[in-house]
Every structure is written in C-alpha cells, then in structure tokens.
Design a protein around this motif. Structure first.
Motif, PDB file in Angstrom:
ATOM      1  N   GLU A  35       0.836  -1.202   0.000  1.00  0.00           N
ATOM      2  CA  GLU A  35       0.000   0.000   0.000  1.00  0.00           C
ATOM      3  C   GLU A  35       0.872   1.254   0.000  1.00  0.00           C
ATOM      4  O   GLU A  35       1.976   1.266   0.552  1.00  0.00           O
ATOM      5  CB  GLU A  35      -0.916   0.008   1.227  1.00  0.00           C
ATOM      6  N   TYR A  39      -0.860   3.012   6.337  1.00  0.00           N
ATOM      7  CA  TYR A  39      -2.206   2.526   6.030  1.00  0.00           C
ATOM      8  C   TYR A  39      -2.622   1.469   7.043  1.00  0.00           C
ATOM      9  O   TYR A  39      -1.822   0.628   7.459  1.00  0.00           O
ATOM     10  CB  TYR A  39      -2.219   1.929   4.622  1.00  0.00           C
ATOM     11  N   SER A 390      -5.796   5.821   5.648  1.00  0.00           N
ATOM     12  CA  SER A 390      -4.451   6.290   5.342  1.00  0.00           C
ATOM     13  C   SER A 390      -4.075   7.390   6.333  1.00  0.00           C
ATOM     14  O   SER A 390      -4.871   8.287   6.603  1.00  0.00           O
ATOM     15  CB  SER A 390      -4.387   6.838   3.914  1.00  0.00           C
TER      16      SER A 390
END
Length: 391
Positions: A35, A39, A390
C-alpha cells in the motif's frame, strides 16, 4: 490504481470454500505491505456454503443433508513507512479452517464432524532496492486447534471415534521479492511461506470412553496398550504466492494471483487412530489432502475519482473423485465482483461478493478407498467488506 486493490483484498475475504485448496481460508495475502504510505485496514467476510449429497445405494441412498456450516473471516493490519526505502506491516488473519458436520440423516457418515480453527500474527518488512526491485520477509506466529469425530456405518468399528486437539503455536517465516514499474502500475511479487510444526495435546475417545479405558478384548488384544491422552504432531503446509498487476489502459488494471500449497505434508495421526488401522504406527492420517494450486485473474476499473470496481475469476483444479468426508468437494470455479469507494482522502470502504461452483466428489472410507456418498451440484456464496485508513 491503489484503491482497486482494496477491492481485491476484500474478494480474498470471500474464499470459494472452507475446504478449497486444502484448508486454506485467507490465502495469506501480503498486499498490505505494498500500500502507498501509512495505512491500516479492518476486514470481515462471511461465507455461506451449500454442500450436500446422497449416501451410496449400499447405505440406502438417503440424503446427507447440509454438511458445511457457515463461517466468518476477520482480518486486521497496519503498514508503516519508516523512510523511502524501508516499510513494515503487522497483520492478523485466520489462514486455515474447516467446519463440516454430517447430520444423522446420513446412514453412512452421519455424526462425522471436523472443526479446525487457526490464528496468525505476521510481521513483515520490505526494503526497496534500485531499478524497481524490492525484497520482503519476516516472521509469522501461528496457532491451530481442531476437533474431529468419525460417525456413521461407513466407519465400522471406528464409528463414534473422536479426537480433540488442544491449541499449540509455532513460529514460521516469510521470504519474498517484487519488481515494480509505477508508471504503468506494474507489480510482480513472489512470496514463500514456511510451514509450521505443532505439537497438539490430544484426547481420543470411542463413543465417549477414553481409549485407554477400553476393554482389551474389545480391541482383540491381550492388554490395552493405549493412553487416552497423547501429543499429535501436525505440520501446516509450505506455500508459494505469486501476485501480479499491470495497467492495460487508462484507469484499468489487470491483476491476478497463483497460490501453491504442499498439503500432502499435513498428516494428522493420533496414536490410537493410527495404530488401530493396521496394527502399527505408520502415519495413517485423519486427513487426506493433495498438494494443489489456486488461480485468480481479474480486471479493475476506476469509474470516478472516488469509485472503482473489479471482476475476478477463480479456478482450482479437480483431482481424484474419491475424497475425504472431511472435505467433500473436488475443484472450484468462481466469479467475484467488488466495489471500492474513497469516502475521504483518508477513509476507503470496499465490498465484494463471490459465487463459487464446487466440483462433484465422492467421500470415501476404508482400505482400499470405497465411495460412501455422492456429492453433486454444490456451491458457495460469500460476502466481504473492509474499512481502510491512510495516515
């Protein structure tokens, strides 16, 4: 393209079957490690199998009733970038499982039951090298436990046998490498998972009586040499995952995965069960699972700045029609649909559904293997969702 893979992760929570590719449930994904930025993700899946059949004519041909129970999957993970080259992830999942229970309507196999539970915590690190290459690896702590009952006329003198396996944990490792070209959304990642070895405290009973208390004459022996409790060593399989993605046009992503697992190394041989089969301790197993692979391929598409979707197809090859009553399927073909929505720049919601057609199979017992029931036209429906953040 990142959020398209939020959808793919959700589809992984809707596996084709509790017994698909052996005892696989989560598929041990490592996509969290790739990612962008820091995250965190929480995911949940619910699986609804429809699996039934009929006893063979020798046992009256009666319907078995539904033998596979619904089950849930939970995943939790966080990924953190220490700097531009080094990142870490920590995640919890339930990699293996089974929940099979034959109703008493089956003369041949009624009362047969298998419940397998597992828990895993995996800590991984990733280091980016030059020219798009990176390496990743880490440790995985895993616990498993199980409860297995053999029931029905097909098991003869072992009808009513039960083995209860208490939980035990072991440490395994993960090693992998990847190649990326961000300008075309290309990523290919290969990951190896070691097996783990578990010494499971085991209690064996026959019709509720500890095997150590059974009369020696009932076993055809001058004395009863067995103890009701023992320790059973069980190895979980080594596995290899290949994950890939690439952009094929603007806002469109081709993705897929291949997983191979060495399940023939997973032998479950409690002392009494093993010995009573042929008089010697030689590895007779409650399970009979072949090595195998699972394939998935799909396309993801961004519809708007916030909304994207995907469609994926899955395949697991069929093998011998004679299978263990504890996993009465033979091959899988599936289709999965998913949507991913960016609520804000930080929060993402993803959801997916999967439908799988299960291959026909014939549960067997005995030596030589003899079919005891026929299972045809079975399927599975599954749903999953995740919440990503996030930071």
């Amino acid at each position: 393209m990142k959020k398209l893979f939020g959808t793919v992760a959700v589809l992984a929570l809707a596996p084709a079957m509790a017994g698909a590719l052996g005892l696989d449930r989560s598929g041990q994904p490592v996509t969290l490690l790739f990612e962008d930025g820091n995250y965190a993700e929480l995911s949940f899946g619910r699986v609804f199998p429809s699996v039934d059949g009929n006893d063979v004519a020798a046992f009256g041909g009666s319907a078995t009733g539904e033998v596979a129970n619904n089950f849930s999957q939970v995943g939790l993970g966080v990924k953190y970038d220490l700097n531009d080259q080094l990142s870490f992830s920590l995640n919890f999942d339930q990699p293996y499982g089974s929940n099979v229970n034959y109703p008493t309507s089956s003369v041949a196999l009624g009362g047969t039951r298998a419940v397998v539970d597992s828990r895993s915590i995996q800590a991984l690190a990733r280091y980016k090298l030059n020219n798009g290459f990176s390496v990743h690896g880490g440790l995985r702590y895993q616990e498993i436990q199980a409860d297995v009952t053999l029931g029905g006329a097909a098991y003869g003198p072992l009808n009513g046998y039960r083995a209860q396996f208490d939980s035990d944990g072991d440490l395994g490792y993960v090693l992998g490498a990847a190649y990326e070209r961000p300008e075309i959304a290309l990523r290919v990642a290969l990951t190896y998972f070691s097996g783990t070895s578990h010494d499971l405290p085991t209690s064996e009973t026959l019709n509720g009586v500890g095997v150590g208390a059974l009369p020696a004459a009932a076993l055809g022996l001058p004395i009863n040499p067995f103890s009701t409790t023992s320790v059973t060593k069980v190895d979980t399989p080594e596995a290899l995952n290949l994950d890939f993605q690439t952009g094929i046009m603007e806002d469109t992503l081709l993705f897929g995965s291949v997983r191979y697992a060495w399940y023939e190394d997973t032998i479950v041989s409690p002392t009494f069960f093993d010995t009573i089969q042929d008089g010697v301790v030689d590895g007779d197993s409650l399970t009979d699972i072949d090595d195998g692979y699972a394939l998935n391929i799909g396309v993801g598409r961004r519809f708007t700045d916030k909304l994207s979707g995907s469609i994926a197809f899955g395949y697991e090859r069929s093998g011998d029609d004679l299978v263990s009553p504890l996993a009465p399927t033979n091959g899988v073909k599936s289709i999965a649909l998913g949507l991913s929505y960016d609520v804000t720049e930080q929060f993402n919601l993803s959801g997916g559904v999967r439908y799988a057609k299960l291959g026909d199979a014939m549960p067997e017992t005995g030596t030589p293997d003899t079919a005891r029931a026929n299972f045809t036209d079975n399927d599975v429906f599954a749903v999953g969702f995740s919440v990503g953040y996030s930071f």
